[in-house]
Design a protein around this motif. Structure first.
Motif, mmCIF file in Angstrom:
data_model
loop_
_atom_site.group_PDB
_atom_site.id
_atom_site.type_symbol
_atom_site.label_atom_id
_atom_site.label_comp_id
_atom_site.label_asym_id
_atom_site.label_seq_id
_atom_site.Cartn_x
_atom_site.Cartn_y
_atom_site.Cartn_z
ATOM 1 N N GLY A 444 12.549 -1.495 -5.691
ATOM 2 C CA GLY A 444 12.016 -0.475 -6.548
ATOM 3 C C GLY A 444 10.896 0.244 -5.686
ATOM 4 O O GLY A 444 10.144 -0.255 -4.702
ATOM 5 N N TYR A 445 10.639 1.543 -6.125
ATOM 6 C CA TYR A 445 9.732 2.410 -5.172
ATOM 7 C C TYR A 445 8.948 3.175 -5.947
ATOM 8 O O TYR A 445 9.293 3.695 -6.849
ATOM 9 N N LEU A 446 7.747 3.335 -5.816
ATOM 10 C CA LEU A 446 6.507 4.193 -6.249
ATOM 11 C C LEU A 446 5.941 4.991 -5.259
ATOM 12 O O LEU A 446 5.220 4.677 -4.247
ATOM 13 N N ASP A 447 6.364 6.333 -5.451
ATOM 14 C CA ASP A 447 5.915 7.122 -4.287
ATOM 15 C C ASP A 447 4.309 7.945 -4.623
ATOM 16 O O ASP A 447 4.257 8.421 -5.796
ATOM 17 N N PHE A 448 3.581 8.187 -3.576
ATOM 18 C CA PHE A 448 2.378 8.892 -4.000
ATOM 19 C C PHE A 448 1.819 9.345 -3.025
ATOM 20 O O PHE A 448 2.057 9.284 -1.737
ATOM 21 N N ILE A 449 0.751 10.194 -3.102
ATOM 22 C CA ILE A 449 -0.180 10.786 -2.091
ATOM 23 C C ILE A 449 -1.472 10.324 -2.465
ATOM 24 O O ILE A 449 -2.105 10.247 -3.665
ATOM 25 N N ALA A 450 -2.247 9.761 -1.355
ATOM 26 C CA ALA A 450 -3.546 8.996 -1.558
ATOM 27 C C ALA A 450 -4.651 9.804 -1.011
ATOM 28 O O ALA A 450 -4.679 10.273 0.316
ATOM 29 N N TRP A 451 -5.537 10.200 -1.872
ATOM 30 C CA TRP A 451 -6.685 10.768 -1.289
ATOM 31 C C TRP A 451 -7.744 9.894 -0.963
ATOM 32 O O TRP A 451 -8.618 10.299 -0.178
ATOM 33 N N ASP A 452 -7.811 8.563 -1.186
ATOM 34 C CA ASP A 452 -8.452 7.577 -0.959
ATOM 35 C C ASP A 452 -7.577 6.092 -0.885
ATOM 36 O O ASP A 452 -7.431 5.508 -1.855
ATOM 37 N N LEU A 453 -6.970 6.005 0.272
ATOM 38 C CA LEU A 453 -6.045 5.150 0.360
ATOM 39 C C LEU A 453 -6.372 3.566 0.228
ATOM 40 O O LEU A 453 -5.741 2.738 -0.559
ATOM 41 N N ALA A 454 -7.475 3.317 0.611
ATOM 42 C CA ALA A 454 -8.252 1.854 0.382
ATOM 43 C C ALA A 454 -8.314 1.642 -1.085
ATOM 44 O O ALA A 454 -8.068 0.743 -1.585
ATOM 45 N N ALA A 455 -8.510 2.491 -1.839
ATOM 46 C CA ALA A 455 -8.814 2.268 -3.466
ATOM 47 C C ALA A 455 -7.443 1.943 -3.779
ATOM 48 O O ALA A 455 -7.122 1.367 -4.723
ATOM 49 N N VAL A 456 -6.420 2.949 -3.483
ATOM 50 C CA VAL A 456 -5.233 2.920 -3.971
ATOM 51 C C VAL A 456 -4.424 1.238 -3.710
ATOM 52 O O VAL A 456 -3.864 0.631 -4.696
ATOM 53 N N LEU A 457 -4.656 1.192 -2.541
ATOM 54 C CA LEU A 457 -4.064 -0.279 -2.147
ATOM 55 C C LEU A 457 -4.713 -1.515 -2.605
ATOM 56 O O LEU A 457 -3.933 -2.410 -2.912
ATOM 57 N N HIS A 458 -5.923 -1.516 -2.863
ATOM 58 C CA HIS A 458 -6.667 -2.354 -3.537
ATOM 59 C C HIS A 458 -6.295 -2.583 -4.905
ATOM 60 O O HIS A 458 -6.012 -3.608 -5.500
ATOM 61 N N ALA A 459 -6.002 -1.735 -5.682
ATOM 62 C CA ALA A 459 -5.650 -1.616 -6.892
ATOM 63 C C ALA A 459 -4.029 -1.981 -7.040
ATOM 64 O O ALA A 459 -3.947 -2.965 -7.915
ATOM 65 N N ALA A 460 -3.316 -1.743 -6.277
ATOM 66 C CA ALA A 460 -1.840 -2.022 -6.209
ATOM 67 C C ALA A 460 -1.699 -3.458 -5.993
ATOM 68 O O ALA A 460 -1.012 -4.309 -6.622
ATOM 69 N N GLN A 461 -2.829 -4.293 -5.070
ATOM 70 C CA GLN A 461 -2.717 -5.433 -4.600
ATOM 71 C C GLN A 461 -2.983 -6.092 -5.779
ATOM 72 O O GLN A 461 -2.337 -7.379 -6.018
ATOM 73 N N GLU A 462 -4.037 -5.997 -6.416
ATOM 74 C CA GLU A 462 -4.648 -6.649 -7.719
ATOM 75 C C GLU A 462 -3.458 -6.673 -8.609
ATOM 76 O O GLU A 462 -2.928 -7.880 -9.538
ATOM 77 N N PHE A 463 -2.357 -5.714 -8.922
ATOM 78 C CA PHE A 463 -1.372 -5.656 -9.783
ATOM 79 C C PHE A 463 -0.500 -6.537 -9.318
ATOM 80 O O PHE A 463 0.012 -7.471 -10.161
ATOM 81 N N PHE A 464 -0.121 -6.515 -8.177
ATOM 82 C CA PHE A 464 0.853 -7.396 -7.522
ATOM 83 C C PHE A 464 0.843 -8.953 -7.665
ATOM 84 O O PHE A 464 1.649 -9.732 -8.030
ATOM 85 N N GLN A 465 -0.575 -9.192 -7.485
ATOM 86 C CA GLN A 465 -0.947 -10.571 -7.511
ATOM 87 C C GLN A 465 -0.785 -11.362 -8.871
ATOM 88 O O GLN A 465 -0.717 -12.508 -9.180
ATOM 89 N N GLU A 466 -1.023 -10.426 -9.773
ATOM 90 C CA GLU A 466 -0.810 -10.924 -11.082
ATOM 91 C C GLU A 466 0.675 -10.908 -11.814
ATOM 92 O O GLU A 466 1.011 -11.272 -12.860
#
Length: 706
Positions: A444-466
């Motif tokens: 599965g894929y979710l596509d995006f433009i990140a204006w602040d990549l670090a914040a996006v990856l941190h948020a995604a990582q938290e979701f995936f870990q749960e």
């Protein structure tokens, strides 16, 4: 001796200014390509960190000679070098690879290639677009009153060049290469930002527009794209061209776009003599008659004929009305259009589970199809353009193997929506713009433009870990670089060498140690070899990247290499890498010392002190942790605590040069930067303090990041 031979001597003597003076004295039209290349090399050498002017001059000198120097190592390396230090790693990678092809095995070139690939896989911007946007609006606020006064007083034409330059200087803090216009309409000043016909450029422009401060909006209309008008007239020499002078034939395509054929008798001479200029003028006519947003939304392309087609035509002035009758929606607001621009697509999926990501997709939606096309065709034009402005375009990818067969499609979509919502809530609307997503046979894929990549990856990582997923990664829309692991559940225990307690064997550690020569060493090579060790181990299935990141010995050597390279980017890498091994660092003062130093050089001083203090508790017999504690306690105003730390250190390493120097500086009230402006070896440090060290400037640059 020829001038080229003299230039080589000046370079070896580290005197690029003499090259610049000598070659600039020769008129540009009289210089050979070889002299231009030498001048570009001198500009590269003379450019200080952040000095973009000389690097841009280097690019401008080299690019016209691309065909002449095809296959030349030096030319490719020099152009790549300039792009690299301009923060354009995508372009730099292309030319570094050409340089390596011309000189296989060149270590310097290979190091730059590895670094470019790493930077492109996980973009680390000096400032991301969110920060750049804030800087640009702050700068605009400082000049807008002056702009408004002159524009409102009807002095725009009189001071046009000056006003455009001032406005451009503010805008380019965020938007590196943007076409804009200034004007006045209905009692308000206008700032028009043009996407130049590119849908991809609409996204950052709309984002920028929506963050305009209220104090600006009280006096300014910030517009995206030219608005439709029937009054627009083009002038070519003495010829005037209006919309009613252009004949149009419309053909509707399957993708809800139209293709146009255009004919204009008045522009036939220009079409024959200067076809590119003619096409540009037709494009300008379309944008003004239809509106720039509608042109982007509806026109798939246009062609210009030298003779009219033998079919009924309409006048360009009637194009908006005709398109509406055909059922098309005309758009004037860029933001409204982007919100409603999702395109559904279907593909023939690759059945191979080992095929590159996204090749297994059979259905998806997107607001920016050009990114998908570029990725599939191994192009990176849009991604590179975004990268220059601190924007990251990428996707999150995760396995679908564990999703149930019953109502599978619905479950997959619900998961993707939950992921999107979680990232948006955690990172914030200012951090990300979602473009769509896709479902493949395996992923599965979710596509995006990140204006602040670090914040996006941190948020995604938290979701995936749960989640119950076994893995999840981030990948940019560049097919030719690696990925960033966000989740990697260990499925089996890797082989650990008993004598080292690590994934590294004793031979591996001995090799890394051989690259350290005490007061100096081959630390880039150490970093490269360690990175390759991890990459190969993951590829061969001996361990996962997550297991490698948790390995204490790997973390210690990784940090040692990064800290000794002594550049901000590598301090940042050390911080990113070491975090995962913290739970295995109990009782290891060395780990806390190196992590604290990396945090300090990244400007995260509170965290640096926290980890230094914890390291002193974990292993109080490790002397150098007390050195770090002393510096940071002093910085935060605890002078007595800092001196106590020095005392503790000297009890472990009596008469040590670093501790004795630190003691004097704490008593003298030295700054943290002054405390860091030292070498470990006493003799080398004395040379540095006397101003006799050639590395003093680079040392200062690394300290400046604190």
């Amino acid at each position: 001796m020829t001038l080229l031979e003299q230039c080589q001597i000046w370079i070896e003597n580290d005197d690029p200014q003499k090259i610049i003076d000598a070659i600039e004295a020769i008129p540009a039209q009289e210089r050979t390509p070889e002299l231009d290349s030498e001048l570009a090399r001198a500009y590269n050498h003379a450019a200080d960190l952040g000095d973009t002017d000389l690097l841009e001059k280097s690019v401008a000198l080299l690019k016209p000679h691309e065909e002449y120097f095809q296959g030349d190592h030096n030319w490719n390396f020099r152009l790549a070098y300039a792009y690299y230090y301009l923060g354009q790693e995508g372009k730099a990678l292309h030319y570094f690879e050409q340089a390596l092809d011309a000189r296989p095995g060149d270590k310097d070139t290979q190091e730059y290639i590895d670094d470019c690939r790493s930077c492109l896989a996980l973009p680390k911007f000096e400032k991301n677009f969110l920060e750049r946007m804030q800087d640009a609006w702050t700068a605009f606020c400082k000049i807008e009153a002056e702009l408004r006064q002159r524009i409102g007083a009807g002095k725009m034409q009189e001071h046009r060049e000056e006003l455009m330059e001032k406005c451009g200087d503010a805008l380019k803090l965020a938007l590196g290469d943007t076409t804009f216009e200034l004007g006045f309409h209905k009692g308000k000043c206008e700032l028009l930002l043009s996407p130049d016909g590119h849908r991809s450029r609409l996204f950052p422009l709309v984002y920028f527009q929506r963050h305009a401060p209220q104090s600006v909006l009280e006096h300014w209309d910030i517009r995206i794209g030219h608005q439709p008008t029937q009054e627009f007239t083009l002038r070519v020499d003495e010829i005037e061209v209006r919309a009613e002078d252009v004949w149009v034939w419309i053909e509707k395509s399957e993708s809800d776009l139209v293709s146009l054929t255009l004919f204009c008798e008045k522009l036939l001479p220009l079409l024959q003599q200067h076809p590119n200029k003619a096409y540009s003028m037709f494009s300008s006519l379309l944008h003004h008659v239809l509106g720039e947003i509608s042109s982007i939304a509806l026109i798939g392309g246009f062609d210009v004929y030298a003779e009219p087609k033998d079919k009924p035509f309409i006048l360009l002035s009637n194009l908006p009305e005709t398109l509406q009758k055909m059922g098309f929606v005309l758009w004037q607001d860029g933001g409204d259009y982007l919100e409603n621009s999702y395109l559904a697509y279907e593909l023939e999926p690759d059945q191979d589970p080992e095929a590159d990501w996204r090749l297994d997709i059979f259905t998806g939606i997107s607001r920016l199809p050009v990114l998908l096309n570029d990725y599939l065709t191994v192009r990176s034009d849009v991604v590179d353009e975004y990268h220059q402005d601190g924007i990251a375009a990428g996707f999150l990818v995760y396995p679908l193997a564990g999703f149930p067969s019953e109502e599978r499609e619905k479950t997959i979509l619900n998961f993707r929506e939950a992921l999107q919502e979680a990232v948006l809530n955690k990172a914030g609307e200012d951090a990300v713009t979602f473009l769509g997503g896709a479902t493949g046979l395996y992923h599965g894929y979710l596509d995006f433009i990140a204006w602040d990549l670090a914040a996006v990856l941190h948020a995604a990582q938290e979701f995936f870990q749960e989640s119950d997923l076994s893995w999840a990664h981030f990948h940019t829309f560049r097919r030719d670089v690696g990925y960033v692991p966000l989740l990697d559940v260990d499925e089996s225990e890797p082989e650990i060498y008993e004598e080292t307690g690590s994934l590294l064997s004793q031979n591996d550690i001995d090799h890394l140690a051989s690259l350290d020569e005490g007061s100096s060493g081959y630390f880039h090579q150490m970093f490269h070899d360690l990175t390759k060790f991890v990459e190969n181990g993951v590829k061969e299935g001996r361990f996962t990247e997550k297991q490698a990141r948790r390995d204490l010995q790997i973390a210690l050597w990784y940090a040692y290499a990064c800290l000794n390279i002594d550049e901000y980017e590598y301090y940042y890498r050390a911080v990113q890498w070491m975090h995962d091994s913290e739970k295995n660092a109990a009782g290891c003062g060395m780990w806390y010392y190196r992590y604290s130093v990396a945090l300090m050089y990244c400007g995260r001083l509170e965290e640096a002190l926290e980890y230094a203090e914890k390291g002193a508790e974990e292993e109080p017999s490790y002397p150098w942790i007390w050195l770090q504690v002393g510096k940071l306690r002093s910085y935060f105003g605890d002078k007595q605590g800092a001196l106590n730390a020095v005392k503790q250190g000297l009890s472990l390493v009596p008469h040590d040069h670093e501790f004795l120097t630190l003691k004097k500086e704490i008593k003298a009230g030295a700054t943290l930067e002054q405390m860091e402006f030292h070498w470990i070896h006493p003799d080398l440090d004395r040379q540095l303090q006397k101003g006799l060290d050639d590395e003093a400037d680079s040392k200062m640059l690394s300290i400046a990041c604190i």
